[in-house]
Design a protein around this motif. Structure first.
Motif, PDB file in Angstrom:
ATOM      1  N   LEU A 152       0.826  -1.202   0.000  1.00 30.56           N
ATOM      2  CA  LEU A 152       0.000   0.000   0.000  1.00 30.56           C
ATOM      3  C   LEU A 152       0.861   1.253   0.000  1.00 30.56           C
ATOM      4  O   LEU A 152       0.643   2.177  -0.774  1.00 30.56           O
TER       5      LEU A 152
ATOM      6  N   ALA B 107      -6.391   5.640   3.715  1.00 33.92           N
ATOM      7  CA  ALA B 107      -5.774   4.330   3.485  1.00 33.92           C
ATOM      8  C   ALA B 107      -4.366   4.487   2.931  1.00 33.92           C
ATOM      9  O   ALA B 107      -3.439   3.785   3.338  1.00 33.92           O
TER      10      ALA B 107
ATOM     11  N   GLU C 190      -5.131   1.271   8.313  1.00 37.86           N
ATOM     12  CA  GLU C 190      -5.729  -0.032   8.009  1.00 37.86           C
ATOM     13  C   GLU C 190      -7.244   0.030   8.135  1.00 37.86           C
ATOM     14  O   GLU C 190      -7.966  -0.590   7.359  1.00 37.86           O
TER      15      GLU C 190
ATOM     16  N   TRP D 146      -8.867   1.451   5.057  1.00 39.58           N
ATOM     17  CA  TRP D 146      -8.883   0.465   3.964  1.00 39.58           C
ATOM     18  C   TRP D 146      -9.971  -0.578   4.191  1.00 39.58           C
ATOM     19  O   TRP D 146     -10.744  -0.899   3.287  1.00 39.58           O
TER      20      TRP D 146
ATOM     21  N   TYR E   1      -6.079  -2.942  -3.697  1.00 35.64           N
ATOM     22  CA  TYR E   1      -5.167  -2.592  -2.605  1.00 35.64           C
ATOM     23  C   TYR E   1      -3.791  -2.206  -3.150  1.00 35.64           C
ATOM     24  O   TYR E   1      -3.214  -1.192  -2.778  1.00 35.64           O
TER      25      TYR E   1
END
Ligand code: ZN
Lengths: 224, 185
Positions: free
Chosen positions: A77, B14, B19, B22, B59
Protein backbone atom coordinates in the motif's frame (compact mmCIF):
# COMPACT_ATOMS: atom_id res chain seq x y z
CA UNK A 1 -35.17 2.68 -40.87
CA UNK A 2 -32.72 -0.21 -41.03
CA UNK A 3 -32.13 -2.80 -38.30
CA UNK A 4 -28.62 -1.56 -37.73
CA UNK A 5 -29.84 1.95 -37.03
CA UNK A 6 -32.74 0.79 -34.87
CA UNK A 7 -30.46 -1.38 -32.77
CA UNK A 8 -28.14 1.51 -32.14
CA UNK A 9 -30.87 3.13 -30.07
CA UNK A 10 -32.80 0.09 -28.91
CA UNK A 11 -31.52 0.24 -25.36
CA UNK A 12 -32.33 3.91 -24.99
CA UNK A 13 -35.73 3.13 -26.50
CA UNK A 14 -36.32 0.37 -23.97
CA UNK A 15 -35.40 2.70 -21.13
CA UNK A 16 -37.72 5.39 -22.45
CA UNK A 17 -34.86 7.79 -23.01
CA UNK A 18 -35.79 8.70 -26.58
CA UNK A 19 -38.31 11.16 -27.80
CA UNK A 20 -39.54 12.81 -30.94
CA UNK A 21 -39.13 11.42 -34.40
CA UNK A 22 -36.41 8.94 -33.45
CA UNK A 23 -38.77 7.26 -31.04
CA UNK A 24 -41.58 6.97 -33.57
CA UNK A 25 -39.17 5.78 -36.29
CA UNK A 26 -38.04 2.94 -34.07
CA UNK A 27 -41.61 2.25 -33.06
CA UNK A 28 -42.54 1.88 -36.71
CA UNK A 29 -39.58 -0.35 -37.40
CA UNK A 30 -40.49 -2.61 -34.50
CA UNK A 31 -43.98 -3.12 -35.98
CA UNK A 32 -42.50 -4.75 -39.03
CA UNK A 33 -39.25 -6.30 -37.76
CA UNK A 34 -39.32 -9.52 -35.74
CA UNK A 35 -35.58 -9.56 -35.11
CA UNK A 36 -35.53 -6.14 -33.44
CA UNK A 37 -38.75 -6.87 -31.55
CA UNK A 38 -37.15 -10.01 -30.21
CA UNK A 39 -34.14 -8.03 -29.06
CA UNK A 40 -36.33 -5.50 -27.31
CA UNK A 41 -38.17 -8.33 -25.63
CA UNK A 42 -34.80 -9.74 -24.58
CA UNK A 43 -33.80 -6.43 -23.00
CA UNK A 44 -37.00 -6.27 -21.00
CA UNK A 45 -36.74 -9.89 -19.88
CA UNK A 46 -33.15 -9.50 -18.73
CA UNK A 47 -34.02 -6.28 -16.97
CA UNK A 48 -36.75 -8.10 -15.09
CA UNK A 49 -34.41 -10.93 -14.16
CA UNK A 50 -31.72 -8.58 -12.94
CA UNK A 51 -34.09 -6.76 -10.62
CA UNK A 52 -35.27 -10.11 -9.25
CA UNK A 53 -31.74 -11.02 -8.17
CA UNK A 54 -31.43 -11.31 -4.37
CA UNK A 55 -28.06 -10.19 -3.10
CA UNK A 56 -26.04 -12.96 -1.50
CA UNK A 57 -24.13 -12.25 1.69
CA UNK A 58 -20.35 -12.46 1.61
CA UNK A 59 -19.16 -15.50 3.56
CA UNK A 60 -17.21 -14.58 6.65
CA UNK A 61 -13.53 -13.92 5.99
CA UNK A 62 -10.64 -12.37 7.84
CA UNK A 63 -9.97 -9.19 5.94
CA UNK A 64 -7.25 -7.95 8.27
CA UNK A 65 -5.22 -11.14 7.95
CA UNK A 66 -5.68 -11.28 4.22
CA UNK A 67 -4.42 -7.79 3.58
CA UNK A 68 -1.98 -7.13 6.36
CA UNK A 69 -0.63 -10.21 8.13
CA UNK A 70 0.59 -12.22 5.19
CA UNK A 71 2.39 -9.26 3.66
CA UNK A 72 4.50 -7.97 6.49
CA UNK A 73 7.62 -8.32 4.38
CA UNK A 74 6.39 -5.91 1.78
CA UNK A 75 3.98 -3.09 2.32
CA UNK A 76 2.33 -2.72 -1.03
CA UNK A 77 0.00 0.00 0.00
CA UNK A 78 2.73 2.43 0.96
CA UNK A 79 4.58 1.67 -2.23
CA UNK A 80 1.60 1.66 -4.51
CA UNK A 81 2.33 5.17 -5.70
CA UNK A 82 5.93 4.51 -6.50
CA UNK A 83 5.13 1.10 -7.95
CA UNK A 84 3.05 2.70 -10.63
CA UNK A 85 5.55 5.47 -11.27
CA UNK A 86 8.51 3.12 -11.59
CA UNK A 87 6.59 0.84 -13.86
CA UNK A 88 5.42 3.71 -16.03
CA UNK A 89 8.95 5.06 -16.22
CA UNK A 90 10.23 1.68 -17.29
CA UNK A 91 7.54 1.50 -19.91
CA UNK A 92 8.16 5.00 -21.17
CA UNK A 93 11.93 4.91 -21.15
CA UNK A 94 12.29 1.45 -22.55
CA UNK A 95 9.62 2.33 -25.03
CA UNK A 96 7.63 -0.70 -24.08
CA UNK A 97 4.34 -0.81 -25.88
CA UNK A 98 1.70 -2.92 -24.29
CA UNK A 99 -1.74 -3.35 -25.72
CA UNK A 100 -4.46 -4.93 -23.76
CA UNK A 101 -7.09 -7.12 -25.35
CA UNK A 102 -9.40 -9.85 -24.29
CA UNK A 103 -7.03 -12.68 -25.00
CA UNK A 104 -4.22 -11.19 -22.93
CA UNK A 105 -1.82 -8.42 -23.65
CA UNK A 106 0.77 -7.88 -26.28
CA UNK A 107 4.11 -6.32 -25.61
CA UNK A 108 6.89 -4.91 -27.71
CA UNK A 109 10.25 -3.66 -26.52
CA UNK A 110 12.20 -0.59 -27.58
CA UNK A 111 10.14 0.19 -30.62
CA UNK A 112 10.76 -3.15 -32.22
CA UNK A 113 7.85 -3.90 -34.38
CA UNK A 114 7.50 -7.57 -33.51
CA UNK A 115 4.67 -8.08 -31.10
CA UNK A 116 4.83 -11.03 -28.80
CA UNK A 117 1.93 -12.99 -27.42
CA UNK A 118 1.17 -13.10 -23.73
CA UNK A 119 2.85 -16.51 -23.51
CA UNK A 120 6.11 -14.99 -24.64
CA UNK A 121 6.00 -12.09 -22.23
CA UNK A 122 7.53 -14.23 -19.55
CA UNK A 123 10.71 -15.01 -21.42
CA UNK A 124 11.01 -11.50 -22.80
CA UNK A 125 10.75 -10.04 -19.34
CA UNK A 126 13.29 -12.50 -18.02
CA UNK A 127 15.67 -11.47 -20.77
CA UNK A 128 15.12 -7.85 -19.92
CA UNK A 129 15.63 -8.59 -16.25
CA UNK A 130 18.92 -10.38 -16.80
CA UNK A 131 20.11 -7.69 -19.15
CA UNK A 132 19.34 -4.96 -16.70
CA UNK A 133 19.80 -6.52 -13.32
CA UNK A 134 23.49 -5.71 -12.98
CA UNK A 135 23.02 -2.18 -14.24
CA UNK A 136 20.12 -1.62 -11.92
CA UNK A 137 22.08 -3.00 -9.01
CA UNK A 138 25.21 -0.94 -9.56
CA UNK A 139 23.39 2.26 -10.41
CA UNK A 140 21.04 1.97 -7.51
CA UNK A 141 23.86 1.48 -5.05
CA UNK A 142 24.60 5.18 -5.44
CA UNK A 143 21.37 6.11 -3.78
CA UNK A 144 21.15 6.03 -0.07
CA UNK A 145 17.57 6.71 0.81
CA UNK A 146 15.43 3.85 1.95
CA UNK A 147 12.84 4.70 -0.62
CA UNK A 148 15.27 4.02 -3.40
CA UNK A 149 16.10 0.68 -1.88
CA UNK A 150 12.42 -0.01 -1.89
CA UNK A 151 12.21 0.99 -5.53
CA UNK A 152 15.03 -1.35 -6.33
CA UNK A 153 13.21 -4.09 -4.51
CA UNK A 154 10.14 -3.26 -6.51
CA UNK A 155 11.98 -3.42 -9.78
CA UNK A 156 13.26 -6.81 -8.79
CA UNK A 157 9.88 -7.87 -7.59
CA UNK A 158 8.31 -6.93 -10.86
CA UNK A 159 10.99 -8.53 -12.96
CA UNK A 160 11.63 -11.59 -10.84
CA UNK A 161 8.22 -12.29 -9.39
CA UNK A 162 6.49 -15.47 -10.29
CA UNK A 163 4.97 -15.55 -13.70
CA UNK A 164 1.42 -15.20 -12.52
CA UNK A 165 2.16 -12.43 -10.02
CA UNK A 166 3.98 -10.43 -12.62
CA UNK A 167 1.23 -10.91 -15.14
CA UNK A 168 -1.27 -9.78 -12.58
CA UNK A 169 0.69 -6.70 -11.56
CA UNK A 170 1.48 -5.77 -15.12
CA UNK A 171 -2.06 -6.44 -16.13
CA UNK A 172 -3.65 -4.29 -13.50
CA UNK A 173 -1.10 -1.54 -14.04
CA UNK A 174 -1.73 -1.65 -17.76
CA UNK A 175 -5.41 -1.15 -17.26
CA UNK A 176 -4.76 1.91 -15.17
CA UNK A 177 -1.91 3.22 -17.22
CA UNK A 178 -3.50 2.81 -20.61
CA UNK A 179 -6.47 4.79 -19.46
CA UNK A 180 -4.24 7.57 -18.15
CA UNK A 181 -2.26 7.60 -21.31
CA UNK A 182 -5.30 7.80 -23.49
CA UNK A 183 -6.18 11.04 -21.77
CA UNK A 184 -2.78 12.48 -22.49
CA UNK A 185 -0.86 12.99 -25.63
CA UNK A 186 1.10 9.90 -26.30
CA UNK A 187 4.50 11.38 -25.75
CA UNK A 188 7.19 10.63 -23.24
CA UNK A 189 7.38 14.21 -22.09
CA UNK A 190 3.74 14.44 -21.28
CA UNK A 191 3.77 11.18 -19.39
CA UNK A 192 6.70 12.31 -17.32
CA UNK A 193 5.19 15.71 -16.62
CA UNK A 194 1.99 14.01 -15.59
CA UNK A 195 3.88 11.75 -13.23
CA UNK A 196 5.82 14.59 -11.67
CA UNK A 197 2.64 16.44 -10.96
CA UNK A 198 0.99 13.46 -9.37
CA UNK A 199 3.84 11.89 -7.53
CA UNK A 200 3.35 10.94 -3.92
CA UNK A 201 7.09 11.13 -3.39
CA UNK A 202 9.13 14.14 -4.23
CA UNK A 203 10.29 15.31 -7.58
CA UNK A 204 13.88 14.60 -6.72
CA UNK A 205 13.29 10.92 -6.33
CA UNK A 206 11.64 10.67 -9.69
CA UNK A 207 14.48 12.68 -11.18
CA UNK A 208 16.92 10.19 -9.75
CA UNK A 209 15.05 7.22 -11.09
CA UNK A 210 14.72 8.88 -14.46
CA UNK A 211 18.46 9.48 -14.49
CA UNK A 212 19.20 5.87 -13.63
CA UNK A 213 16.81 4.50 -16.16
CA UNK A 214 18.12 6.90 -18.78
CA UNK A 215 21.62 5.66 -18.08
CA UNK A 216 20.49 2.10 -18.41
CA UNK A 217 18.63 2.86 -21.60
CA UNK A 218 21.66 4.56 -23.11
CA UNK A 219 23.89 1.67 -22.14
CA UNK A 220 21.40 -0.65 -23.67
CA UNK A 221 21.33 1.38 -26.87
CA UNK A 222 25.13 1.40 -26.96
CA UNK A 223 25.16 -2.35 -26.55
CA UNK A 224 22.85 -2.83 -29.46
CA UNK B 1 -25.43 9.58 5.21
CA UNK B 2 -24.33 11.53 8.24
CA UNK B 3 -20.98 10.59 9.69
CA UNK B 4 -19.97 8.22 6.91
CA UNK B 5 -16.80 9.11 5.09
CA UNK B 6 -16.68 9.54 1.33
CA UNK B 7 -14.78 7.06 -0.82
CA UNK B 8 -12.16 9.70 -1.46
CA UNK B 9 -11.67 10.36 2.24
CA UNK B 10 -11.23 6.66 2.96
CA UNK B 11 -8.81 6.27 0.06
CA UNK B 12 -6.71 9.20 1.23
CA UNK B 13 -6.59 7.82 4.77
CA UNK B 14 -5.77 4.33 3.48
CA UNK B 15 -2.90 5.65 1.42
CA UNK B 16 -1.61 7.39 4.52
CA UNK B 17 -1.43 3.97 6.10
CA UNK B 18 -4.73 3.63 7.92
CA UNK B 19 -5.73 -0.03 8.01
CA UNK B 20 -9.13 0.88 9.35
CA UNK B 21 -9.86 3.18 6.43
CA UNK B 22 -8.88 0.47 3.96
CA UNK B 23 -11.06 -2.13 5.71
CA UNK B 24 -13.99 0.30 5.73
CA UNK B 25 -13.60 0.71 2.00
CA UNK B 26 -13.50 -3.07 1.59
CA UNK B 27 -16.66 -3.51 3.63
CA UNK B 28 -18.39 -0.83 1.60
CA UNK B 29 -17.86 -2.58 -1.72
CA UNK B 30 -17.37 -6.26 -0.95
CA UNK B 31 -21.01 -7.30 -1.17
CA UNK B 32 -21.49 -5.62 -4.53
CA UNK B 33 -18.24 -7.17 -5.79
CA UNK B 34 -19.06 -10.59 -4.35
CA UNK B 35 -22.41 -10.72 -6.11
CA UNK B 36 -20.72 -9.53 -9.28
CA UNK B 37 -18.15 -12.30 -8.92
CA UNK B 38 -20.87 -14.83 -8.13
CA UNK B 39 -22.74 -14.09 -11.32
CA UNK B 40 -19.51 -14.10 -13.33
CA UNK B 41 -18.09 -17.27 -11.81
CA UNK B 42 -21.30 -19.14 -11.16
CA UNK B 43 -20.36 -20.63 -7.79
CA UNK B 44 -19.46 -19.59 -4.26
CA UNK B 45 -15.85 -20.80 -4.21
CA UNK B 46 -14.85 -18.95 -7.34
CA UNK B 47 -16.79 -15.90 -6.20
CA UNK B 48 -14.82 -15.75 -2.96
CA UNK B 49 -11.48 -16.25 -4.70
CA UNK B 50 -12.32 -13.66 -7.31
CA UNK B 51 -13.47 -11.16 -4.67
CA UNK B 52 -10.17 -11.52 -2.84
CA UNK B 53 -8.10 -11.21 -6.00
CA UNK B 54 -9.99 -8.12 -7.09
CA UNK B 55 -9.62 -6.48 -3.70
CA UNK B 56 -5.92 -7.30 -3.56
CA UNK B 57 -5.48 -5.71 -6.96
CA UNK B 58 -7.31 -2.62 -5.73
CA UNK B 59 -5.17 -2.59 -2.61
CA UNK B 60 -1.97 -2.76 -4.60
CA UNK B 61 -3.03 -0.12 -7.08
CA UNK B 62 -4.96 2.27 -4.90
CA UNK B 63 -2.20 4.87 -5.28
CA UNK B 64 -2.93 5.01 -8.99
CA UNK B 65 -6.50 6.17 -8.46
CA UNK B 66 -6.40 9.90 -8.93
CA UNK B 67 -9.99 10.76 -8.30
CA UNK B 68 -10.58 11.62 -11.91
CA UNK B 69 -13.87 9.79 -12.10
CA UNK B 70 -16.19 8.09 -9.64
CA UNK B 71 -14.42 5.40 -7.64
CA UNK B 72 -16.85 2.59 -8.65
CA UNK B 73 -15.99 3.12 -12.33
CA UNK B 74 -12.29 2.74 -11.54
CA UNK B 75 -13.00 -0.18 -9.22
CA UNK B 76 -14.95 -2.09 -11.84
CA UNK B 77 -12.33 -1.43 -14.46
CA UNK B 78 -9.86 -3.33 -12.30
CA UNK B 79 -12.52 -5.88 -11.39
CA UNK B 80 -13.37 -6.59 -15.02
CA UNK B 81 -9.73 -7.09 -15.86
CA UNK B 82 -9.07 -9.36 -12.91
CA UNK B 83 -12.28 -11.25 -13.45
CA UNK B 84 -11.48 -11.95 -17.11
CA UNK B 85 -8.01 -13.03 -16.03
CA UNK B 86 -9.43 -15.31 -13.36
CA UNK B 87 -11.92 -16.98 -15.68
CA UNK B 88 -9.23 -17.44 -18.30
CA UNK B 89 -7.05 -19.28 -15.80
CA UNK B 90 -9.89 -21.34 -14.39
CA UNK B 91 -10.29 -25.00 -15.21
CA UNK B 92 -12.65 -25.67 -18.12
CA UNK B 93 -16.09 -24.91 -16.94
CA UNK B 94 -18.30 -27.61 -15.46
CA UNK B 95 -21.50 -28.40 -17.28
CA UNK B 96 -24.68 -26.54 -16.54
CA UNK B 97 -26.38 -29.32 -14.63
CA UNK B 98 -23.27 -30.06 -12.60
CA UNK B 99 -23.06 -26.44 -11.63
CA UNK B 100 -26.62 -26.56 -10.36
CA UNK B 101 -25.85 -29.66 -8.29
CA UNK B 102 -22.81 -27.92 -6.90
CA UNK B 103 -24.83 -24.98 -5.78
CA UNK B 104 -27.37 -27.22 -4.10
CA UNK B 105 -24.62 -29.22 -2.36
CA UNK B 106 -22.81 -26.17 -1.13
CA UNK B 107 -25.94 -24.74 0.21
CA UNK B 108 -26.66 -27.73 2.38
CA UNK B 109 -23.25 -29.04 3.34
CA UNK B 110 -20.64 -26.37 3.20
CA UNK B 111 -22.09 -22.98 3.85
CA UNK B 112 -25.26 -23.62 5.80
CA UNK B 113 -25.12 -20.20 7.42
CA UNK B 114 -25.06 -18.25 4.18
CA UNK B 115 -28.15 -17.81 2.12
CA UNK B 116 -26.52 -19.17 -1.00
CA UNK B 117 -28.53 -18.85 -4.21
CA UNK B 118 -31.50 -18.29 -2.05
CA UNK B 119 -34.09 -17.87 -4.69
CA UNK B 120 -35.29 -19.48 -7.85
CA UNK B 121 -34.64 -16.20 -9.65
CA UNK B 122 -30.98 -16.25 -8.69
CA UNK B 123 -30.65 -19.78 -10.05
CA UNK B 124 -32.21 -18.68 -13.29
CA UNK B 125 -29.77 -15.78 -13.63
CA UNK B 126 -26.77 -18.05 -12.95
CA UNK B 127 -28.06 -20.56 -15.48
CA UNK B 128 -28.41 -17.91 -18.17
CA UNK B 129 -25.05 -16.33 -17.38
CA UNK B 130 -23.39 -19.75 -17.56
CA UNK B 131 -24.73 -20.19 -21.05
CA UNK B 132 -22.82 -17.12 -22.26
CA UNK B 133 -19.22 -16.61 -23.27
CA UNK B 134 -17.00 -14.76 -20.79
CA UNK B 135 -17.11 -11.57 -22.80
CA UNK B 136 -20.85 -11.66 -23.27
CA UNK B 137 -21.37 -12.38 -19.58
CA UNK B 138 -19.24 -9.42 -18.58
CA UNK B 139 -21.19 -7.00 -20.74
CA UNK B 140 -24.52 -8.30 -19.42
CA UNK B 141 -23.23 -7.95 -15.88
CA UNK B 142 -21.94 -4.40 -16.35
CA UNK B 143 -25.08 -3.22 -18.12
CA UNK B 144 -27.93 -4.93 -16.31
CA UNK B 145 -26.50 -5.37 -12.83
CA UNK B 146 -24.00 -2.52 -12.50
CA UNK B 147 -25.92 -0.10 -14.72
CA UNK B 148 -22.90 1.44 -16.41
CA UNK B 149 -23.38 3.33 -19.65
CA UNK B 150 -22.11 1.81 -22.89
CA UNK B 151 -19.36 4.42 -22.94
CA UNK B 152 -18.26 3.40 -19.46
CA UNK B 153 -18.43 -0.29 -20.33
CA UNK B 154 -16.41 0.31 -23.46
CA UNK B 155 -13.71 2.15 -21.58
CA UNK B 156 -13.62 -0.50 -18.86
CA UNK B 157 -13.16 -3.31 -21.35
CA UNK B 158 -11.01 -1.45 -23.83
CA UNK B 159 -13.57 -1.71 -26.63
CA UNK B 160 -15.77 0.83 -28.37
CA UNK B 161 -19.20 1.52 -26.98
CA UNK B 162 -20.72 0.18 -30.19
CA UNK B 163 -18.84 -3.08 -29.80
CA UNK B 164 -20.13 -3.28 -26.24
CA UNK B 165 -23.64 -2.79 -27.56
CA UNK B 166 -23.27 -5.40 -30.29
CA UNK B 167 -21.89 -7.85 -27.76
CA UNK B 168 -24.80 -7.25 -25.45
CA UNK B 169 -27.27 -7.91 -28.24
CA UNK B 170 -25.58 -11.16 -29.19
CA UNK B 171 -25.73 -12.16 -25.52
CA UNK B 172 -29.44 -11.36 -25.38
CA UNK B 173 -30.07 -13.38 -28.52
CA UNK B 174 -28.34 -16.44 -27.18
CA UNK B 175 -30.05 -16.13 -23.79
CA UNK B 176 -33.41 -16.01 -25.50
CA UNK B 177 -32.56 -19.25 -27.26
CA UNK B 178 -31.67 -20.84 -23.93
CA UNK B 179 -34.96 -19.67 -22.44
CA UNK B 180 -36.95 -20.97 -25.41
CA UNK B 181 -35.26 -24.36 -25.26
CA UNK B 182 -35.98 -24.74 -21.57
CA UNK B 183 -39.59 -23.70 -22.07
CA UNK B 184 -39.96 -26.24 -24.86
CA UNK B 185 -38.59 -29.11 -22.75
ZN1 ZN C 1 -34.96 -4.68 -37.35
Amino acid sequence: MQCEQAQLYLFEFAEGDLDGSLRSDIDQHLQICDACSDLLQGIWEMDLKSTAWTNINVPRWNRRDYFFSSRQDFSWLQLAGSLSSVLVLILVLFRVEITNNETGFQISFAGQSDYVSSQEIDSRLRQLAMQNQRDVDTSMVNFTSQQVAANQLMLRTILMASRSERRQDLGTMMTVWNEDRRRLEESTEDSLRFLLRNQMQGRREIGNITHVLNTITNQQDNNL
Amino acid sequence: MLGSKSDQQLITRALEGSERAWLSLVKRYEKRLYNYAYRMGGNADDARDMLQEILMAVYRNLGAYRGEGPFPAWLFRLASFRCADFLRRRRPYVQDTDAMDLIADERIDRHPEANMISTQQNREVIRLMNSLSRQQRLVVELKFFQHFTFDEIGSQLGISSNTAKTRLYSALKSMRKVTEVSLAV
